[in-house]
Motif scaffolding. Structure first.
Motif, PDB file in Angstrom:
ATOM      1  N   GLU A  98      55.307  34.972 -13.650  1.00 17.58           N
ATOM      2  CA  GLU A  98      56.753  35.169 -13.537  1.00 17.58           C
ATOM      3  C   GLU A  98      57.438  34.605 -14.774  1.00 17.58           C
ATOM      4  N   MET A  99      58.479  35.300 -15.224  1.00 18.21           N
ATOM      5  CA  MET A  99      59.246  34.854 -16.381  1.00 18.21           C
ATOM      6  C   MET A  99      60.716  34.940 -16.038  1.00 18.21           C
ATOM      7  N   SER A 100      61.445  33.844 -16.198  1.00 13.34           N
ATOM      8  CA  SER A 100      62.886  33.864 -15.979  1.00 13.34           C
ATOM      9  C   SER A 100      63.557  33.124 -17.126  1.00 13.34           C
ATOM     10  N   GLU A 101      64.472  33.760 -17.779  1.00 15.03           N
ATOM     11  CA  GLU A 101      65.167  33.237 -18.956  1.00 15.03           C
ATOM     12  C   GLU A 101      64.199  32.545 -19.910  1.00 15.03           C
ATOM     13  N   ARG A 102      64.020  31.222 -19.806  1.00 11.75           N
ATOM     14  CA  ARG A 102      63.132  30.494 -20.711  1.00 11.75           C
ATOM     15  C   ARG A 102      61.940  29.876 -20.005  1.00 11.75           C
ATOM     16  N   GLU A 103      61.775  30.101 -18.715  1.00 12.37           N
ATOM     17  CA  GLU A 103      60.700  29.456 -17.972  1.00 12.37           C
ATOM     18  C   GLU A 103      59.581  30.447 -17.620  1.00 12.37           C
ATOM     19  N   LEU A 104      58.359  30.051 -17.956  1.00 14.75           N
ATOM     20  CA  LEU A 104      57.174  30.836 -17.631  1.00 14.75           C
ATOM     21  C   LEU A 104      56.437  30.115 -16.506  1.00 14.75           C
ATOM     22  N   ARG A 105      56.007  30.870 -15.507  1.00 12.29           N
ATOM     23  CA  ARG A 105      55.304  30.285 -14.358  1.00 12.29           C
ATOM     24  C   ARG A 105      54.074  31.125 -14.050  1.00 12.29           C
ATOM     25  N   ILE A 106      52.911  30.483 -14.076  1.00 12.02           N
ATOM     26  CA  ILE A 106      51.644  31.130 -13.747  1.00 12.02           C
ATOM     27  C   ILE A 106      51.143  30.481 -12.462  1.00 12.02           C
ATOM     28  N   THR A 107      50.957  31.282 -11.424  1.00 11.15           N
ATOM     29  CA  THR A 107      50.458  30.763 -10.157  1.00 11.15           C
ATOM     30  C   THR A 107      49.321  31.659  -9.666  1.00 11.15           C
ATOM     31  N   GLY A 108      48.612  31.177  -8.688  1.00 10.83           N
ATOM     32  CA  GLY A 108      47.551  31.976  -8.107  1.00 10.83           C
ATOM     33  C   GLY A 108      46.641  31.128  -7.264  1.00 10.83           C
ATOM     34  N   GLU A 109      45.469  31.700  -6.988  1.00  8.53           N
ATOM     35  CA  GLU A 109      44.511  30.989  -6.152  1.00  8.53           C
ATOM     36  C   GLU A 109      43.099  31.312  -6.597  1.00  8.53           C
ATOM     37  N   PHE A 110      42.305  30.268  -6.715  1.00  5.52           N
ATOM     38  CA  PHE A 110      40.886  30.434  -6.998  1.00  5.52           C
ATOM     39  C   PHE A 110      40.169  30.326  -5.662  1.00  5.52           C
ATOM     40  N   LYS A 111      39.640  31.445  -5.217  1.00  6.41           N
ATOM     41  CA  LYS A 111      39.028  31.497  -3.892  1.00  6.41           C
ATOM     42  C   LYS A 111      37.572  31.057  -3.968  1.00  6.41           C
ATOM     43  N   GLU A 112      37.200  30.231  -3.016  1.00  6.38           N
ATOM     44  CA  GLU A 112      35.802  29.790  -2.908  1.00  6.38           C
ATOM     45  C   GLU A 112      34.930  30.988  -2.604  1.00  6.38           C
ATOM     46  N   ARG A 113      33.800  31.068  -3.250  1.00  7.88           N
ATOM     47  CA  ARG A 113      32.883  32.156  -2.923  1.00  7.88           C
ATOM     48  C   ARG A 113      31.926  31.679  -1.854  1.00  7.88           C
ATOM     49  N   GLU A 114      31.410  32.617  -1.097  1.00 12.18           N
ATOM     50  CA  GLU A 114      30.493  32.269  -0.019  1.00 12.18           C
ATOM     51  C   GLU A 114      29.141  31.918  -0.611  1.00 12.18           C
ATOM     52  N   ARG A 115      28.553  30.854  -0.087  1.00  9.01           N
ATOM     53  CA  ARG A 115      27.261  30.387  -0.585  1.00  9.01           C
ATOM     54  C   ARG A 115      26.296  30.241   0.573  1.00  9.01           C
ATOM     55  N   GLU A 116      25.036  30.280   0.225  1.00  8.13           N
ATOM     56  CA  GLU A 116      24.003  29.981   1.208  1.00  8.13           C
ATOM     57  C   GLU A 116      23.606  28.525   1.038  1.00  8.13           C
TER      58      GLU A 116
END
Length: 157
Positions: free
Chosen positions: A82-100
Motif C-alpha cells: 500500500e502507498m499513501s502520499e509519502r508512506e509505504l506499507r508492506i504487509t503479509g503472511e508467511f504461512k507455515e508449510r506442512e511437515r512430516e
C-alpha cells in the motif's frame, strides 16, 4: 530476551550508602530499576501473533526511492503493498508449510509481517512499481518532479 543480572549481593539502596548517596536518591534508583525489570519481563512475553518486520534497505536515486525487502519463501499473493502520499506499507503472511515428523528446532519466522517506511520527499504514489524475484521484493517509488529554478529577466519600466 536477556535481562540485566545483579552481580553484587544486596539491593541498590545498600550498595549506594558507601558512595554517600542519601536514602531518597538511592530509593528512587531502586524503584526505577525494579520498574525496568518488570518492563523487560513483560517484553519477553510478547504474543507470537504480533507482526515481525522483514530486513529491508531503502536507497535514493536521482529520480526515485528504491526499497528492497527480504521475503524468502513468501508467495506474491501473500504480500500486500500500500502507498499513501509519502508512506509505504508492506504487509503479509508467511504461512507455515506442512511437515512430516516432529519439529525439534526452528529459527525461521512465520506469521504476519509488516514493514513501513516514511519517504522524505513528495512522490508519485500512482506510479509505484514492485517486483518479487528470488525472495527479494523491490519497490520503486518515483519522486515528484520539483519545479526547476529558471532565470527571470527584469525589465525597466
Amino acid at each position: 530476551m536477556t535481562l540485566p543480572v545483579r552481580r553484587r549481593p544486596g539491593s541498590l539502596l545498600e550498595r549506594a550508602m558507601p558512595f554517600g548517596w542519601g536514602e531518597p536518591v538511592a530509593a528512587q534508583f531502586e524503584d526505577l530499576f525494579e520498574r525496568m525489570n518488570r518492563l523487560m519481563e513483560g517484553a519477553a512475553s510478547v504474543p507470537a501473533a504480533m507482526a515481525w518486520a522483514p530486513a529491508a534497505d531503502m536507497r535514493e536515486t536521482d529520480d526515485s526511492y528504491v526499497i528492497e525487502a527480504e521475503l524468502p519463501g513468501i508467495k506474491r499473493d501473500d504480500i500486500d503493498l500500500e502507498m499513501s502520499e509519502r508512506e509505504l506499507r508492506i504487509t503479509g503472511e508467511f504461512k507455515e508449510r506442512e511437515r512430516e515428523g516432529v519439529l525439534r528446532h526452528s529459527t525461521r519466522r512465520s506469521g504476519r509481517f509488516e514493514y513501513q517506511a516514511l519517504l522524505p520527499a513528495d512522490v508519485k504514489s500512482e506510479d509505484v512499481s514492485a517486483t518479487l524475484c528470488d525472495g527479494l521484493l523491490t519497490v520503486t517509488v518515483p519522486k515528484a518532479q520539483a519545479t526547476k529554478p529558471r532565470h527571470i529577466e527584469i525589465t525597466e519600466s
